[in-house]
Scaffold this active site. Sequence first.
Site, PDB file in Angstrom:
ATOM      1  CD  GLU A  74       7.981   3.801   7.813  1.00 52.61           C
ATOM      2  OE1 GLU A  74       7.029   4.149   7.068  1.00 52.61           O
ATOM      3  OE2 GLU A  74       8.176   2.626   8.164  1.00 52.61           O
ATOM      4  NE  ARG A 105      -0.501  -0.418   4.976  1.00 52.49           N
ATOM      5  CZ  ARG A 105      -1.105  -0.872   6.070  1.00 52.49           C
ATOM      6  NH1 ARG A 105      -2.362  -1.272   6.008  1.00 52.49           N
ATOM      7  NH2 ARG A 105      -0.467  -0.922   7.222  1.00 52.49           N
TER       8      ARG A 105
END
EC number: 3.4.17.-
Length: 422
Positions: free
Chosen positions: A385, A181
């Site tokens: 991230e 995702r």
Amino acid sequence: MRSVLSLALLAANVVTAAVVSPFDYSGYKVIRVPTQKDNVKEVQRIITDLNLDTWKYPKSEGQNADIVVPPSQITSFMERISGMSMEMMHEDLGMSISNETSFEAYSAGYAPDINWFKSYHSYQDHISYLQDLQGLFRTRSEYVDAGKSHEGRTIPALHIWGSGGKNSKPAIIFHGTIHAREWITTMVTEYLAWSLLSQYNKNADITSIVDNFDIWVFPIVNPDGFAFTQTSNRLWRKNRQPNPNARCPGRDLNRNYPYQWVGPGSSSNPCSDTYRGAQPGDGTEIKVHIANMKRIASYHGIAMFVDWHSYGQLFMSPYGYSCTARPPTDARHQELSRIFAQALRAVHGTPYRTGPICNTIYQVNGDSVDYALEVLKVKLSLTAELRDTGARGFVLPADQIIPSGEETLAGTVAMLKAVIRG
């Protein structure tokens, strides 16, 4: 607490590449609830009592809870969090997904052009783009079919080299989309590849980097999961490999690497989003990537490995499996992480936090960074991230792609310049 996987089971009970109707997130909301000492247990109870999915689960006080709330639970949820602070991340998740998945039609003319990065794209268009991009720089790159996924899809890679010729220098390896995702990672790793190819002999820093390293970019480590997010469930995380429990397919590939495989940073439950698999390294795609990394390492070693994820704006170092252990190279890892974050922030003002994985985000077992460092003996092993910190989360608007690419390139160039300097 359900995992996002459970939503897919409402949409389809499949373990193959069969085409199914996409799960409809219309009316779903994503709400952030910051936790403190006096409410973290209550927030955890609300998530459990209402059987809600989370993008971020608050394991301890001070952590945000990013909670997916279906229309049927909105009233109950809002009553339960009355008096707590909250932030609306997605007023209508279905609408946000619809806007994000308005893919532009691909043209080969995009290969040398930044227009490719104005939209997200289908899996097959990514394959075409990578092949077309490489075709423009045939003397300094190759497109590689690195292996096949469980469902038989190509795991694509671009191999980039400079003045010494291919396989003549220590390698840099970039991984994207190991979690299906996390679409921004596909685009950002391709932005890095595009920049390294198109700016060679134009930008002195990029030319130096390409001349000093053999660079491997794997933009889609998990092609089956990635394709599934585009056809069936936008929030799918794992691969699509069957499990003994047929209702819950897939492994979390970043819990499946055969190093420190068992621990609280992964799950033995096949229905969990962090399911580690039945055996260490039994994920089809993990077998492919380990074989590729070993082959790449056999030439002149691997100078650096970076696994790109989203979301959170973090740049992290080993270890994931332990919050107390540190590698002998910890100081160097921390130094390079700070260099990356500082250079990145200078572009658009985007702040990144740095530190060891376990201390900075959460404990992780069987992850790529620890495996690369300790088993493959990669000199520097890191993970990111990418954007954002939760305003949009996994469903990041397409207008964030180019600024994400620009700042990530700046951070990466500064970091690799520091590696070259020694």
